[in-house]
Design a protein around this motif. Structure first.
Motif, PDB file in Angstrom:
ATOM      1  N   ALA A  95       0.809  -1.221   0.000  1.00 20.37           N
ATOM      2  CA  ALA A  95       0.000   0.000   0.000  1.00 20.37           C
ATOM      3  C   ALA A  95       0.838   1.266   0.000  1.00 20.37           C
ATOM      4  N   GLU A  97       3.440   1.878  -1.548  1.00 17.97           N
ATOM      5  CA  GLU A  97       3.907   2.158  -2.899  1.00 17.97           C
ATOM      6  C   GLU A  97       2.769   2.613  -3.807  1.00 17.97           C
ATOM      7  N   HIS A  98       1.534   2.509  -3.312  1.00 18.51           N
ATOM      8  CA  HIS A  98       0.362   2.845  -4.114  1.00 18.51           C
ATOM      9  C   HIS A  98      -0.611   3.697  -3.295  1.00 18.51           C
ATOM     10  N   GLU A 100      -2.680   5.759  -4.179  1.00 22.99           N
ATOM     11  CA  GLU A 100      -3.987   5.857  -4.834  1.00 22.99           C
ATOM     12  C   GLU A 100      -4.955   4.768  -4.389  1.00 22.99           C
ATOM     13  N   TRP A 101      -4.433   3.680  -3.821  1.00 20.21           N
ATOM     14  CA  TRP A 101      -5.298   2.593  -3.373  1.00 20.21           C
ATOM     15  C   TRP A 101      -6.220   3.013  -2.226  1.00 20.21           C
ATOM     16  N   THR A 104      -9.313   3.866  -4.069  1.00 18.88           N
ATOM     17  CA  THR A 104      -9.622   3.115  -5.288  1.00 18.88           C
ATOM     18  C   THR A 104     -10.148   1.725  -4.942  1.00 18.88           C
ATOM     19  N   ALA A 132      -2.548  -7.305  -9.072  1.00 20.18           N
ATOM     20  CA  ALA A 132      -1.665  -6.387  -8.351  1.00 20.18           C
ATOM     21  C   ALA A 132      -0.719  -7.106  -7.401  1.00 20.18           C
ATOM     22  N   THR A 133      -1.125  -8.262  -6.902  1.00 22.33           N
ATOM     23  CA  THR A 133      -0.339  -8.928  -5.860  1.00 22.33           C
ATOM     24  C   THR A 133       0.402 -10.173  -6.330  1.00 22.33           C
TER      25      THR A 133
END
Length: 332
Positions: A95, A97-98, A100-101, A104, A132-133
């Motif tokens: 999370a 690293e992202h 935006e999640w 979203t 994604a994972t």
């Protein structure tokens, strides 16, 4: 013969009998965690019939193929599939690293532990999480991530490693079949590369005898070294009607015995028991809320509905976790 010789001979014979008896008692009884009843009897009668050389139901060792679903058949699958728990943990680990999640879907639902919202995202949401994972890395990197997670993750109810929550009676069944010349395979809807790193240690089933769902992989060369990269695209779903296809593709022979626990295994049992000769199909029925979980028709994970209705008609056996097993997990 003098008295001393008689005594010596008697002593030798007694010692041989004692050693044989001690050895016999040292051997654990097969299927010890199975209560005497129709399920255990069906297994033993089937194995004795297909291994009786010269008997009408004899099956050559090369054709003694037994397939097992994994989730809910060999290990616990509630409150969610173990691989889903892995995927959700991976979302949280990635999370940072992202950012935006956080806003979203379906990642927002995961980060907020909103399982209801996650459920509403359906198959599309699940595929986004898997992409994604589980993708964007080499197969070697994924194996390490999987191995590290399975070594440290704990089940939310039992607080034990997931690999401790395998069913002791099914471990005994795997051993019993292999002791009688069977080759045992996992045929699971779970990811093939998620399972392969640990199945031999846990079940005695090597990686090459694992059949599962897969994503697309691509051969590439990175810094002069060949690698297989995992892409965000589903290659094969080894569930329902996909299971017989996976069996043909990976094994190349129709099993003579199949074990599952849900409607996702229906076609595997159907395909197995439709073959000629003596066959065995069995469903593990989760009916023990005290020691594990009780569910069948009304559940999101491991739904057994059609299989429950058709088992008798198809000649399949229902294994009652509550009545047929005197032990659920190893050491418990």
């Amino acid at each position: 013969m003098n008295c001393r010789a008689v005594i010596a001979g008697f002593s030798t014979a007694f010692a041989a009998v004692f050693i044989w008896t001690a050895s016999a008692f040292a051997q654990p009884a097969p299927l010890a965690s199975w209560n005497d009843g129709a399920s255990k009897q069906a297994i033993v009668e089937f194995v004795e019939a297909v291994t009786a050389d010269g008997g009408p139901d004899y099956v050559a060792p090369a054709d003694r193929i037994a397939t097992f679903d994994n989730d809910g058949t060999l290990w616990v699958e509630h409150p969610m599939y173990t691989q889903l728990a892995f995927a959700l943990d991976r979302v949280k680990a990635l999370a940072s690293e992202h950012p935006e999640w956080k806003t979203t879907p379906p990642f927002q639902a995961v980060l907020e532990n909103d399982m209801e919202a996650l459920g509403r995202s359906g198959h599309k949401g699940l595929m986004e999480i898997i992409a994604a994972t589980h993708a964007g890395m080499s197969t070697d990197a994924f194996e390490k991530i999987t191995s590290d997670w399975i070594a440290t993750a704990r089940h939310p109810r039992f607080h034990r490693p997931y690999t401790d929550l395998v069913y002791q009676p099914m471990l005994e069944l795997l051993d019993y079949l292999r002791a009688n010349g069977f080759k045992t395979f996992i045929v699971s809807g779970g990811g093939i590369e998620f399972m392969r790193p640990w199945t031999e240690e846990v079940y005695g089933i090597p990686a090459e005898q694992v059949v599962g769902s897969s994503i697309v992989t691509e051969y590439t060369v990175v810094d002069g070294l060949p690698e297989l990269m995992r892409l965000p695209e589903i290659a094969f779903v080894d569930d329902k009607a996909g299971k017989p296809v996976g069996i043909l593709t990976h094994i190349g022979k129709r099993p003579i015995a199949a074990f599952g626990n849900s409607d996702g295994d229906y076609e595997m049992l159907q395909y197995t028991t439709a073959g000629p000769g003596k066959r065995l199909g069995m469903f593990v029925h989760h009916d023990d809320a005290d020691r594990e979980y009780a569910y069948d028709r009304d559940t999101h994970f491991g739904r057994l509905d059609k299989g429950l209705d058709d088992a008798s008609k198809e000649g399949w056996h229902l294994i009652s976790m509550k009545d047929d097993w005197n032990q659920i997990f190893p050491g418990k």
